[in-house]
Motif scaffolding. Structure first.
Motif, mmCIF file in Angstrom:
data_model
loop_
_atom_site.group_PDB
_atom_site.id
_atom_site.type_symbol
_atom_site.label_atom_id
_atom_site.label_comp_id
_atom_site.label_asym_id
_atom_site.label_seq_id
_atom_site.Cartn_x
_atom_site.Cartn_y
_atom_site.Cartn_z
ATOM 1 N N ASN A 1 0.800 -1.220 0.000
ATOM 2 C CA ASN A 1 0.000 0.000 0.000
ATOM 3 C C ASN A 1 0.834 1.272 0.000
ATOM 4 N N ALA A 2 2.121 1.156 0.091
ATOM 5 C CA ALA A 2 2.975 2.337 0.189
ATOM 6 C C ALA A 2 3.173 2.989 -1.181
ATOM 7 N N SER A 3 3.439 4.287 -1.155
ATOM 8 C CA SER A 3 3.736 5.006 -2.386
ATOM 9 C C SER A 3 5.115 4.588 -2.884
ATOM 10 N N LEU A 4 5.413 4.950 -4.124
ATOM 11 C CA LEU A 4 6.703 4.599 -4.699
ATOM 12 C C LEU A 4 7.839 5.212 -3.892
ATOM 13 N N ASP A 5 7.687 6.478 -3.474
ATOM 14 C CA ASP A 5 8.722 7.132 -2.664
ATOM 15 C C ASP A 5 8.951 6.381 -1.362
ATOM 16 N N LYS A 6 7.870 6.005 -0.718
ATOM 17 C CA LYS A 6 7.970 5.296 0.561
ATOM 18 C C LYS A 6 8.603 3.926 0.349
ATOM 19 N N LYS A 7 8.239 3.258 -0.752
ATOM 20 C CA LYS A 7 8.834 1.955 -1.046
ATOM 21 C C LYS A 7 10.343 2.082 -1.251
ATOM 22 N N MET A 8 10.751 3.122 -1.986
ATOM 23 C CA MET A 8 12.187 3.326 -2.224
ATOM 24 C C MET A 8 12.907 3.649 -0.922
ATOM 25 N N GLU A 9 12.294 4.457 -0.082
ATOM 26 C CA GLU A 9 12.890 4.798 1.211
ATOM 27 C C GLU A 9 13.022 3.542 2.082
ATOM 28 N N ASN A 10 11.977 2.735 2.121
ATOM 29 C CA ASN A 10 12.026 1.487 2.897
ATOM 30 C C ASN A 10 13.094 0.543 2.349
ATOM 31 N N PHE A 11 13.179 0.464 1.018
ATOM 32 C CA PHE A 11 14.176 -0.400 0.387
ATOM 33 C C PHE A 11 15.584 0.057 0.753
ATOM 34 N N ASP A 12 15.821 1.370 0.666
ATOM 35 C CA ASP A 12 17.137 1.906 1.024
ATOM 36 C C ASP A 12 17.468 1.642 2.487
ATOM 37 N N SER A 13 16.490 1.851 3.360
ATOM 38 C CA SER A 13 16.715 1.607 4.788
ATOM 39 C C SER A 13 17.005 0.130 5.040
ATOM 40 N N LEU A 14 16.259 -0.729 4.388
ATOM 41 C CA LEU A 14 16.469 -2.160 4.551
ATOM 42 C C LEU A 14 17.862 -2.558 4.079
ATOM 43 N N LYS A 15 18.294 -1.996 2.967
ATOM 44 C CA LYS A 15 19.635 -2.296 2.451
ATOM 45 C C LYS A 15 20.707 -1.822 3.431
ATOM 46 N N TRP A 16 20.495 -0.663 4.055
ATOM 47 C CA TRP A 16 21.464 -0.175 5.039
ATOM 48 C C TRP A 16 21.485 -1.074 6.266
ATOM 49 N N VAL A 17 20.330 -1.505 6.700
ATOM 50 C CA VAL A 17 20.280 -2.410 7.852
ATOM 51 C C VAL A 17 20.999 -3.709 7.513
ATOM 52 N N GLU A 18 20.762 -4.230 6.316
ATOM 53 C CA GLU A 18 21.466 -5.438 5.861
ATOM 54 C C GLU A 18 22.972 -5.239 5.902
ATOM 55 N N LYS A 19 23.410 -4.096 5.391
ATOM 56 C CA LYS A 19 24.833 -3.786 5.339
ATOM 57 C C LYS A 19 25.430 -3.738 6.749
ATOM 58 N N ILE A 20 24.705 -3.135 7.674
ATOM 59 C CA ILE A 20 25.178 -3.049 9.058
ATOM 60 C C ILE A 20 25.223 -4.439 9.684
ATOM 61 N N ILE A 21 24.162 -5.208 9.489
ATOM 62 C CA ILE A 21 24.113 -6.553 10.071
ATOM 63 C C ILE A 21 25.235 -7.415 9.511
ATOM 64 N N ASN A 22 25.592 -7.211 8.251
ATOM 65 C CA ASN A 22 26.705 -7.962 7.649
ATOM 66 C C ASN A 22 28.004 -7.754 8.413
ATOM 67 N N LYS A 23 28.140 -6.597 9.040
ATOM 68 C CA LYS A 23 29.377 -6.261 9.743
ATOM 69 C C LYS A 23 29.373 -6.699 11.206
ATOM 70 N N LEU A 24 28.231 -7.162 11.693
ATOM 71 C CA LEU A 24 28.150 -7.605 13.085
ATOM 72 C C LEU A 24 28.921 -8.909 13.279
ATOM 73 N N PRO A 25 29.350 -9.178 14.507
ATOM 74 C CA PRO A 25 29.962 -10.487 14.789
ATOM 75 C C PRO A 25 28.966 -11.613 14.503
ATOM 76 N N GLU A 26 29.491 -12.757 14.161
ATOM 77 C CA GLU A 26 28.687 -13.911 13.740
ATOM 78 C C GLU A 26 27.567 -14.236 14.730
ATOM 79 N N GLN A 27 27.897 -14.274 15.994
ATOM 80 C CA GLN A 27 26.910 -14.634 17.012
ATOM 81 C C GLN A 27 25.752 -13.624 17.036
ATOM 82 N N GLN A 28 26.058 -12.348 16.921
ATOM 83 C CA GLN A 28 25.009 -11.327 16.920
ATOM 84 C C GLN A 28 24.132 -11.452 15.682
ATOM 85 N N ARG A 29 24.719 -11.787 14.537
ATOM 86 C CA ARG A 29 23.922 -11.992 13.316
ATOM 87 C C ARG A 29 22.922 -13.116 13.514
ATOM 88 N N ILE A 30 23.374 -14.219 14.092
ATOM 89 C CA ILE A 30 22.492 -15.365 14.301
ATOM 90 C C ILE A 30 21.375 -14.998 15.270
#
Length: 169
Positions: free
Chosen positions: A90-119
């Motif tokens: 139901n989100a607008s295109l702008d909101k979808k892009m913002e959510n996608f960007d935020s999700l990608k940043w969260v993914e990037k941050i989680i990638n850098k966490l120690p293994e145990q914290q990722r799990i």
């Protein structure tokens, strides 16, 4: 235990096994292979499965150990986390892009966490496991899990605040 009984036992958590494997391994193909390996291990031990009170936790433990063994043997330290099952229709295109960007940043941050914290983040925040269940899977006490989860979330939160306030790093 027959094949139909076995399938009924593992069906409720088979997708969780796959998602954990995908969270720890580099590709969907590797995660599918890991899921298959876990199911084969469970099938080979089907005669003793009745002895386990929490079959799902046991399967997740096998998954975690199998994936970590694979990573150690092939490419220690080169982990990738992918989370692609978020969608707001139901989100607008702008909101979808913002959510996608935020999700990608969260993914990037989680990638850098120690293994145990990722799990722990995968099991608690994505799979919605209770702390008691995570403790069984990781063979840790609940207090240590809470501390590691808190640290992981704090790291993600601080990086996102820094990124939103100062621009992309």
């Amino acid at each position: 235990m027959g094949q139909n009984e076995f399938v009924k036992l593992i069906t409720p958590f088979k997708d969780k096994v796959f998602r954990l494997a995908r969270r720890l391994l580099l590709s969907t193909d590797e995660a599918e292979d890991a899921t298959q390996e876990v199911i084969v291990k469970l099938w080979n031990n089907k005669n003793v499965l009745d002895d386990y009170r929490n079959l799902e936790a046991f399967a997740m433990t096998i998954t975690k150990n199998y994936c970590l063994d694979q990573l150690k043997s092939k490419r220690a330290g080169n982990l990738k986390i992918t989370h692609t099952n978020y969608e707001d229709s139901n989100a607008s295109l702008d909101k979808k892009m913002e959510n996608f960007d935020s999700l990608k940043w969260v993914e990037k941050i989680i990638n850098k966490l120690p293994e145990q914290q990722r799990i722990i983040i995968q099991l608690r925040d994505v799979e919605q496991y209770e702390f008691e269940e995570i403790a069984k899977v990781l063979n840790m006490n609940e207090t240590a899990i809470r501390v590691a989860l808190s640290r992981a979330r704090k790291t993600v939160r601080e990086f996102m605040i820094k990124t939103n306030n100062y621009g992309i790093k």
